[in-house]
Design a protein around this motif. Structure first.
Motif, PDB file in Angstrom:
ATOM      1  N   MET A 285       0.838  -1.188   0.000  1.00 10.43           N
ATOM      2  CA  MET A 285       0.000   0.000   0.000  1.00 10.43           C
ATOM      3  C   MET A 285       0.877   1.244   0.000  1.00 10.43           C
ATOM      4  O   MET A 285       1.820   1.357   0.766  1.00 10.43           O
ATOM      5  CB  MET A 285      -0.897  -0.029   1.227  1.00 10.43           C
ATOM      6  N   PHE A 286       0.563   2.188  -0.863  1.00 14.27           N
ATOM      7  CA  PHE A 286       1.339   3.419  -1.001  1.00 14.27           C
ATOM      8  C   PHE A 286       0.658   4.553  -0.237  1.00 14.27           C
ATOM      9  O   PHE A 286      -0.531   4.771  -0.381  1.00 14.27           O
ATOM     10  CB  PHE A 286       1.468   3.790  -2.474  1.00 14.27           C
ATOM     11  N   THR A 287       1.404   5.240   0.590  1.00  8.89           N
ATOM     12  CA  THR A 287       0.866   6.355   1.361  1.00  8.89           C
ATOM     13  C   THR A 287       1.679   7.602   1.070  1.00  8.89           C
ATOM     14  O   THR A 287       2.909   7.572   1.168  1.00  8.89           O
ATOM     15  CB  THR A 287       0.925   6.054   2.863  1.00  8.89           C
ATOM     16  N   ASN A 288       1.020   8.694   0.720  1.00  7.87           N
ATOM     17  CA  ASN A 288       1.709   9.966   0.533  1.00  7.87           C
ATOM     18  C   ASN A 288       1.959  10.600   1.891  1.00  7.87           C
ATOM     19  O   ASN A 288       1.064  10.663   2.722  1.00  7.87           O
ATOM     20  CB  ASN A 288       0.865  10.931  -0.302  1.00  7.87           C
ATOM     21  N   LEU A 289       3.151  11.074   2.097  1.00  3.57           N
ATOM     22  CA  LEU A 289       3.482  11.773   3.332  1.00  3.57           C
ATOM     23  C   LEU A 289       3.466  13.280   3.137  1.00  3.57           C
ATOM     24  O   LEU A 289       3.852  14.018   4.017  1.00  3.57           O
ATOM     25  CB  LEU A 289       4.851  11.310   3.840  1.00  3.57           C
ATOM     26  N   TYR A 290       3.035  13.730   1.983  1.00  2.95           N
ATOM     27  CA  TYR A 290       3.007  15.147   1.675  1.00  2.95           C
ATOM     28  C   TYR A 290       1.807  15.444   0.796  1.00  2.95           C
ATOM     29  O   TYR A 290       1.237  14.564   0.178  1.00  2.95           O
ATOM     30  CB  TYR A 290       4.298  15.573   0.968  1.00  2.95           C
ATOM     31  N   ASN A 291       1.430  16.704   0.761  1.00  2.62           N
ATOM     32  CA  ASN A 291       0.312  17.133  -0.073  1.00  2.62           C
ATOM     33  C   ASN A 291       0.761  18.017  -1.224  1.00  2.62           C
ATOM     34  O   ASN A 291       0.078  18.130  -2.219  1.00  2.62           O
ATOM     35  CB  ASN A 291      -0.713  17.900   0.756  1.00  2.62           C
ATOM     36  N   ILE A 292       1.904  18.676  -1.064  1.00  2.00           N
ATOM     37  CA  ILE A 292       2.352  19.673  -2.033  1.00  2.00           C
ATOM     38  C   ILE A 292       3.847  19.495  -2.271  1.00  2.00           C
ATOM     39  O   ILE A 292       4.604  19.221  -1.341  1.00  2.00           O
ATOM     40  CB  ILE A 292       2.094  21.101  -1.497  1.00  2.00           C
ATOM     41  N   LEU A 293       4.271  19.660  -3.503  1.00  2.00           N
ATOM     42  CA  LEU A 293       5.687  19.658  -3.834  1.00  2.00           C
ATOM     43  C   LEU A 293       6.115  21.084  -4.126  1.00  2.00           C
ATOM     44  O   LEU A 293       5.419  21.807  -4.832  1.00  2.00           O
ATOM     45  CB  LEU A 293       5.961  18.791  -5.056  1.00  2.00           C
ATOM     46  N   ALA A 294       7.260  21.492  -3.565  1.00  2.00           N
ATOM     47  CA  ALA A 294       7.787  22.836  -3.796  1.00  2.00           C
ATOM     48  C   ALA A 294       9.297  22.811  -3.583  1.00  2.00           C
ATOM     49  O   ALA A 294       9.828  21.934  -2.903  1.00  2.00           O
ATOM     50  CB  ALA A 294       7.138  23.842  -2.854  1.00  2.00           C
ATOM     51  N   LYS A 295       9.969  23.774  -4.150  1.00  2.00           N
ATOM     52  CA  LYS A 295      11.402  23.913  -3.914  1.00  2.00           C
ATOM     53  C   LYS A 295      11.629  24.381  -2.479  1.00  2.00           C
ATOM     54  O   LYS A 295      10.893  25.222  -1.961  1.00  2.00           O
ATOM     55  CB  LYS A 295      12.010  24.914  -4.888  1.00  2.00           C
ATOM     56  N   LYS A 296      12.651  23.829  -1.863  1.00  2.00           N
ATOM     57  CA  LYS A 296      12.945  24.131  -0.458  1.00  2.00           C
ATOM     58  C   LYS A 296      13.126  25.629  -0.212  1.00  2.00           C
ATOM     59  O   LYS A 296      12.676  26.152   0.803  1.00  2.00           O
ATOM     60  CB  LYS A 296      14.203  23.368  -0.050  1.00  2.00           C
ATOM     61  N   GLU A 297      13.740  26.315  -1.145  1.00  2.00           N
ATOM     62  CA  GLU A 297      13.990  27.752  -0.953  1.00  2.00           C
ATOM     63  C   GLU A 297      12.711  28.590  -1.032  1.00  2.00           C
ATOM     64  O   GLU A 297      12.712  29.769  -0.675  1.00  2.00           O
ATOM     65  CB  GLU A 297      15.037  28.273  -1.941  1.00  2.00           C
ATOM     66  N   ASN A 298      11.610  27.999  -1.467  1.00  2.00           N
ATOM     67  CA  ASN A 298      10.335  28.709  -1.562  1.00  2.00           C
ATOM     68  C   ASN A 298       9.353  28.312  -0.466  1.00  2.00           C
ATOM     69  O   ASN A 298       8.177  28.630  -0.549  1.00  2.00           O
ATOM     70  CB  ASN A 298       9.674  28.432  -2.910  1.00  2.00           C
ATOM     71  N   VAL A 299       9.851  27.613   0.570  1.00  2.00           N
ATOM     72  CA  VAL A 299       8.970  27.035   1.582  1.00  2.00           C
ATOM     73  C   VAL A 299       9.328  27.531   2.972  1.00  2.00           C
ATOM     74  O   VAL A 299      10.489  27.718   3.287  1.00  2.00           O
ATOM     75  CB  VAL A 299       9.089  25.490   1.549  1.00  2.00           C
ATOM     76  N   VAL A 300       8.309  27.703   3.792  1.00  2.00           N
ATOM     77  CA  VAL A 300       8.494  27.942   5.224  1.00  2.00           C
ATOM     78  C   VAL A 300       7.666  26.904   5.952  1.00  2.00           C
ATOM     79  O   VAL A 300       6.473  26.756   5.698  1.00  2.00           O
ATOM     80  CB  VAL A 300       8.059  29.358   5.649  1.00  2.00           C
ATOM     81  N   LEU A 301       8.315  26.169   6.843  1.00  2.00           N
ATOM     82  CA  LEU A 301       7.623  25.211   7.690  1.00  2.00           C
ATOM     83  C   LEU A 301       7.516  25.823   9.081  1.00  2.00           C
ATOM     84  O   LEU A 301       8.527  26.067   9.750  1.00  2.00           O
ATOM     85  CB  LEU A 301       8.385  23.885   7.743  1.00  2.00           C
ATOM     86  N   LEU A 302       6.300  26.102   9.490  1.00  2.00           N
ATOM     87  CA  LEU A 302       6.078  26.687  10.809  1.00  2.00           C
ATOM     88  C   LEU A 302       6.343  25.643  11.885  1.00  2.00           C
ATOM     89  O   LEU A 302       6.160  24.447  11.672  1.00  2.00           O
ATOM     90  CB  LEU A 302       4.637  27.193  10.924  1.00  2.00           C
ATOM     91  N   SER A 303       6.745  26.103  13.052  1.00  2.00           N
ATOM     92  CA  SER A 303       7.001  25.181  14.156  1.00  2.00           C
ATOM     93  C   SER A 303       5.716  24.452  14.553  1.00  2.00           C
ATOM     94  O   SER A 303       4.612  24.926  14.294  1.00  2.00           O
ATOM     95  CB  SER A 303       7.564  25.940  15.361  1.00  2.00           C
ATOM     96  N   ARG A 304       5.864  23.294  15.191  1.00  2.00           N
ATOM     97  CA  ARG A 304       4.701  22.529  15.631  1.00  2.00           C
ATOM     98  C   ARG A 304       3.822  23.346  16.575  1.00  2.00           C
ATOM     99  O   ARG A 304       2.607  23.263  16.504  1.00  2.00           O
ATOM    100  CB  ARG A 304       5.140  21.237  16.314  1.00  2.00           C
ATOM    101  N   SER A 305       4.446  24.120  17.433  1.00  2.00           N
ATOM    102  CA  SER A 305       3.650  24.915  18.390  1.00  2.00           C
ATOM    103  C   SER A 305       2.780  25.935  17.669  1.00  2.00           C
ATOM    104  O   SER A 305       1.696  26.265  18.142  1.00  2.00           O
ATOM    105  CB  SER A 305       4.553  25.599  19.406  1.00  2.00           C
ATOM    106  N   VAL A 306       3.230  26.409  16.539  1.00  2.00           N
ATOM    107  CA  VAL A 306       2.429  27.357  15.759  1.00  2.00           C
ATOM    108  C   VAL A 306       1.395  26.617  14.914  1.00  2.00           C
ATOM    109  O   VAL A 306       0.239  27.016  14.836  1.00  2.00           O
ATOM    110  CB  VAL A 306       3.336  28.229  14.865  1.00  2.00           C
ATOM    111  N   ARG A 307       1.791  25.496  14.299  1.00  2.00           N
ATOM    112  CA  ARG A 307       0.890  24.756  13.418  1.00  2.00           C
ATOM    113  C   ARG A 307      -0.268  24.093  14.134  1.00  2.00           C
ATOM    114  O   ARG A 307      -1.367  24.010  13.585  1.00  2.00           O
ATOM    115  CB  ARG A 307       1.662  23.667  12.658  1.00  2.00           C
TER     116      ARG A 307
END
Length: 81
Positions: free
Chosen positions: A1-23
């Motif tokens: 069974m295949f499971t996606n661990l992501y919803n969107i693909l983007a270049k790393k330099e164009n991404v901000v991942l907010l901290s867990r406490s914020v998300r």
């Protein structure tokens, strides 16, 4: 069974991942739910704002765009190489 661990693909330099406490807490980044408001995300976490243009949804969109444009906090993307 295949499971996606992501919803969107983007270049790393164009991404901000907010901290867990914020998300995962109700902060200024919290997304509205349809049960709480007359607009927002439903059961599948998809929302098409163009299909539901109310004054509340327009204010929410404007607020989130401003948050994105003015964000200068920590970027956790480098923690998940």
């Amino acid at each position: 069974m295949f499971t996606n661990l992501y919803n969107i693909l983007a270049k790393k330099e164009n991404v901000v991942l907010l901290s867990r406490s914020v998300r995962f807490k109700k902060t200024e980044w919290w997304a509205p739910r349809t049960k709480e408001n007359k607009f927002g995300f439903g059961q599948v976490n998809l929302w098409y704002p163009a299909n539901n243009e109310t004054d509340s949804s327009k204010r929410y969109i404007s607020r989130v765009v401003k948050l994105i444009e003015e964000y200068c906090g920590e970027n956790w993307i480098d923690w998940y190489e």
